[in-house]
Structure formats: C-alpha cells, structure tokens
Scaffold this motif. Sequence first.
Motif, PDB file in Angstrom:
ATOM      1  N   GLU A   1      72.890 -20.157 -38.136  1.00 22.13           N
ATOM      2  CA  GLU A   1      73.755 -19.862 -39.272  1.00 22.13           C
ATOM      3  C   GLU A   1      73.363 -20.716 -40.479  1.00 22.13           C
ATOM      4  O   GLU A   1      73.041 -21.885 -40.331  1.00 22.13           O
TER       5      GLU A   1
ATOM      6  N   ILE B   1      77.613 -23.201 -45.221  1.00 20.76           N
ATOM      7  CA  ILE B   1      78.629 -22.483 -45.998  1.00 20.76           C
ATOM      8  C   ILE B   1      79.046 -23.336 -47.177  1.00 20.76           C
ATOM      9  O   ILE B   1      79.445 -24.495 -47.018  1.00 20.76           O
TER      10      ILE B   1
ATOM     11  N   VAL C   1      85.457 -18.209 -43.796  1.00 13.96           N
ATOM     12  CA  VAL C   1      84.237 -17.749 -44.479  1.00 13.96           C
ATOM     13  C   VAL C   1      84.528 -16.398 -45.100  1.00 13.96           C
ATOM     14  O   VAL C   1      84.945 -15.465 -44.407  1.00 13.96           O
TER      15      VAL C   1
ATOM     16  N   LYS D   1      80.522 -11.845 -47.195  1.00 13.71           N
ATOM     17  CA  LYS D   1      79.370 -12.178 -48.057  1.00 13.71           C
ATOM     18  C   LYS D   1      78.895 -10.962 -48.840  1.00 13.71           C
ATOM     19  O   LYS D   1      78.667  -9.900 -48.274  1.00 13.71           O
TER      20      LYS D   1
ATOM     21  N   ARG E   1      75.079 -16.420 -51.432  1.00 13.06           N
ATOM     22  CA  ARG E   1      75.201 -17.383 -50.334  1.00 13.06           C
ATOM     23  C   ARG E   1      76.596 -17.280 -49.726  1.00 13.06           C
ATOM     24  O   ARG E   1      77.540 -16.795 -50.365  1.00 13.06           O
ATOM     25  N   LYS E   2      76.708 -17.754 -48.500  1.00 15.74           N
ATOM     26  CA  LYS E   2      78.005 -17.745 -47.816  1.00 15.74           C
ATOM     27  C   LYS E   2      78.928 -18.768 -48.473  1.00 15.74           C
ATOM     28  O   LYS E   2      78.520 -19.901 -48.725  1.00 15.74           O
TER      29      LYS E   2
END
Length: 714
Positions: free
Chosen positions: A103, A106, A126, A129, A134-135
């Motif tokens: 991953e 974040i 989260v 997206k 970007r996350k």
Amino acid sequence: MSKKKQKHNSSIKQVLTQMVLDIFEKNGNIPQNYKQVSAALNVHDDEARKVILEILKDEAFAGVLKEISHGKFQLVELKTFVEGKVDLTNDGSAFIVTDDTDESDIYVAPRKLKNALNGDRVKVYVYAKSKGKRKEGEVIEIIKRAKTEFTGIVKLSERFAFFVPDDRKMMHDIFIPIADLNGAKNGIKAVAEITDWPPEAKNPIGRIKHILGEQGENDTEMNAILAEYGFPLSFPKEVEEESEAIPDVISEAEIARRRDFRNVLTMTIDPVDAKDFDDALSFRKLDNGNYEVGVHIADVAHYIVPDSALDKEAFDRGTSVYLVDRVIPMLPERLSNGLCSLRPKEDKLCFAAVFELDDNARVINEWYGKTVIHSDRRFAYEEVQEIIEAKEGEYSEEILTLNALAYKLRDAKFKNGAISFETTEVKFKLDEKGKPVGVYVKERKDAHKLIEDFMLLANRKVAEYVSKLGKGKNKYTFVYRAHDAPNPDSLGNFAQFAARFGYRINMKSDREIAKSLNFLMTDVEGKKEQNVLTHLAIRSMAKAIYTTKSSSHYGLAFDHYTHFTSPIRRYPDVMVHRLLFHYLNGGQSANAEHYEKLCSHSSAMEKKAADAERASVKYKQAEYLKDNVGSIFNGIISGVTEWGMYVEIIENKCEGMIRLRDIADDFYTLDEKNYAIIGQRKKKVYQLGDEVRIKVKNVDLAKKQIDFSLVQDR
C-alpha cells in the motif's frame, strides 16, 4: 455545567460520532435515517436517539455526510479503515505508513490529524481515490501514542507556563499549569509529560516531570538526549533493591553444576576504559596438537529471574546506551560492573561455547554449557596490539596463536562472501566539564578483530546448533540476528555512484557483490571519499533485526547467526542464553509468537539507542565547532537534499549543511538520481563525494545544527 462535565460529554459524543460513521462504512454506505442508525447501534432510548440525529446533522454540516432525501443520510465518500504510523512532515501534514508494504502511504492534511503526533499509531479513514490522485484520509482514532514525554525549555509568565519541546516534529507547545511546574524556573531545560489534550484545545496540557538543568551544561544536554529517546535516567528503587539482594558468594553447589575452567588460562580483552567485561577467552593446547578455545560469556540469566523487576527493567531498556561521554547500562551497576563482570582474579559464572580448532581454525568439536572461570589477566586492546606487533610480552605465545587462528577464521568468512564495512568511528577528547577539545578517529587493529572473530564464531555456531533441533514446522524457536540481502534498486544506485570514483560493483551474484564491495572497502581506506562511500554502501544494505525466523545474515555470509556474547548490554542475548540452556536440558520448543514480540521490541530499542548515540555525537560536533565560527575548512559533500548539501570536514569529521538559498551564484536544484546539486543557468555541479571549501557560518547547540557557507572559487 462544570468544565469537567462538558469535557466528559464531549468525549462521549466523539466516541458516538465514530460509531455512527462506522455504521455507514460497514453497511456499504446504504442511506439511513437516525432510527435505522439507532437500531443498528442497539440504541432505543429517546434522548440518545436525539443525540444520534444531532450527530447526523452535524456531520452533514461538516461535509462528512450528505442528506440525500429528507432525514436520510449517506457518507459523502465511501471510506475504508486503515491502521498505520504517523510520519509528520515539516509543514504539519503527515503521511500514514501502513503495515501493508504494497500500500502507498496515505496523506493527511494538518486539520485532519486530530492531535496525532509523529510516530503515533492511528486509525485512518481513507477517502475514495480519484484517478491519478494520491490517497488521502483523516485520523479518526489515536490507538497508541509513540511518546508522551518530551525534553525542552520552560517559558514562564505570571499566570501560566508553556513548554517548548526540542523535538522539531512536535509542532505544539505544551501548556503547563503553574501548580504542575514542579519547581521549574523560566529558561530551564526539563522533561514534560502530556497529561491531557481536550479535543477542542489547540495545545496539549502537561506537567514538568524532571528538571534537567541549565541549557548548554554537559550533563543537562546528555540527559536530555536520553530522555528524548525514552531511556530512563535512573533505575527504579525496587530494581536497585533486587540487585542489591543478590548474594556475592558463589556456592560450592553451583560450582559443582558447572564445567570448571578455573585452572585454564583465561583472559579478557576490552577497551582501556571499560568497566563491564562480558566476554573472556580461555586457551590451551591439546595433546593431539589442536587448540581448545573457550568463549565464556557472563551468565546474566543466572542472576536475572524471568518476570522479576530486574528482568522487566532490562527488557524495557533493551540495550545499554553509549553516548559520547558515558554509558547508560541496561543493568544496575552492581550487576553490570560487579557480579556479572568477568573481572580478573575473581571466580565468575559464565555460559560458554568451547571449540576444538585445528591449525586451519576448522571446528573439530564444540560444547555448550555453564562454566566457572577465574580470569588470569585483564588486557586492554592496546596492550594486546603491542604484543602482536612486538611478538613478545605476557602470554605472547597464546595471544599470537589466537591471533593466527582469528586471521584464518576471518579469511574463511570473506571467502564465503562476507562484507567488510570498516566505518570511521569519531571520538572526542573532553575536558573535565565534558567540553570537546579535540576530535580523533578510532582505529580498529588486529587486537579488536581477534576478539570480534571469536565472538562471531560463538554467535554463528550457537545459532547453527539450535537451528538443527526439530524438523520442518517443528523447528525449535530461537532468537536470531537476521540481515536480508540488499534491495537491488538501492544497490544498483550505489553501484552507479561508486563507478564515478572508478569502482565497479559486479551484480551477478551475492558472492560477486560481496567480493566487489570488499575490494572497494580495502581500496578506499584512507582516501577522502572513504566515509561517503562506506556510509552510502551501508545505507544500500537492509537493516539487521532480531527475529525468531531462521534466516541468514547477508553481511556476514552466515546461514544462521545470533547474539550470544553480550548479555550485560543486550537483552536479546539474555533471551538466547535462556533458550539455549532450556534446550540443552531437554526442554521443548518455546512459543514463537511470544518471542517474536520480544524480538520486535528489542529491534526497536536498538534503533532508539543508535539514534541517541548519533544525537550525542551531533551535539558534541556542534559544541566543538561553536568556537570555530568564521573558520575555513576543506570538506567532502556527504549528502544532498532538495534544500541543501551536507558537508563533512576532512580534518575533524564534523558535518554541517550548506543551504541552497545561501549559494549566491545561481539557482540550484537537486538531481536525486545522480546524488548532485545542479545550477540551473551555469550548470555547475556539486556531487556527493566532491571536495569543497567551507566556512563555519552558524552553530545552533539547541538544535544540534551546524550551518556552513560555501567558499566560492575565484
């Protein structure tokens, strides 16, 4: 309503808000009204249901929920829960590093951190997206604080005080009520502990836990470094009492249970200023022409009972800490410098690995078990080195034989693919107040390597012995020292850079890589680029860790390796002693999951100790150059970043930074791939390893920071 009750209600509402949002997340974001949410939470009280309706409206106003039809709500974006560690940036935002290595990190904006601090373990929502973005997420729960204690300076006014932390990644001053100052005066250096942080408050509330002293005083600054990295400044009373209660006298019954080496020549070889001697070598020539070499290690596990106050304290510390001017031991002085220290002319209890070696240093026989020794002589490295060079002196025949065997062990290790990293270790000459008055590089000679090679032999053979116990999935649990092969990309980048200095790294196989690196390390010795290339090579390697997983040690080219030889200063060695003794006495395999947790903690504490040591060196470097502001030196570019380049002074190994904004002849930017800084107009290049002339511009002792300016060529 009292402030206390308001705060309590606020906390309850915060928890309930999280539970409400969880319902939408868990149910796939199906639109729901307050009655449905209440039912899902098993809430039937009318007052509580009203609070839930209020939360739904508040979250809709905040943009977290949207009201899609009258009274029905839905998350604006479907989110997922992730746990990870906060990595704070200089602008106050953060990246959450998750446990899942696949991953990406974040991003969390400052306003969405919910008072999370650097290193905290947190739960994050989260956001869905968008393509190419970007996350991003927001912290919804702080699972565990990385630290609640900070070192810093007390700032006092008439009615309140603030505490300004030293840690640059602690962005908030701590509010200290006058009643919690603990006698601290304005401008004093201290340790503060966060005691509360109300959700609506900008600053945490705390109390002064320890007063360290005046800024700039040696003891104050060294103790501040220890406190900053979470190492206690003293032992708890119950730990000291427990150590004092251990009897001095070794009983005849205990001696009878051990193999007696008191009549075999035994010696310790350590630094001249060492106080704890945790390893000794016994030596005798056997009738068959072979040699018996015993590696006797202080039997710390004999004195420390599992789960005792002593044991818990040693585990919490994990390791002794070696600062520039002092050692902070893992064990109280009565054990580290007394009962467990293998002092000369005293009977001592040990755990030993005893080897029969032939003339080629091949192991013919091995034995592991508890011993009792009586050291004949305490040698300093320098004394042994003199004997090696002069080929005469006390026990010269035995020392020369041991040195010859050590050479053969070393040769075999390198032929097998081990890598020789000879880093330069900087030492300071200090005056009586601890102020540095000189800097020198510590030399590693044959005497140091002799001891090291026999310790490596013991560590390797102990690990090999246990690795053969059990079969397949039933292998016996043990504490190994593992070191993975380097990441090919990192090594490839290093190979490209080394090529600029004329060194070729053959990447065909692990053995060829090791051979190339060893050639480089030998060839670069004494040259100006030695430190830069050595540190870059080490950075391209994986980090060694403690683990129960039986994996190899890449750097040493050993299939199995452990730490058996330093239980006075490393807790993993205590674990190794306990497990080995258990297995030698027919015990079954220990719980792997339990020991893996202990290993993980030990690895983390080892890293903290190394960081503390580096911080003490940085402080002394800054202190040393404080009187040299305006002086000009030759240096080597030792690091490049987007905001500046680090330079190490050749003469004294002190490192500082030239900020790019201070180089006036052009606008410079970072070329990360080529480890270089490049001028945009004139294309002048400053590359890692280049020699430059610098002037010491400024020294900030509090930040352990040295600023240089570039002395431009005419």
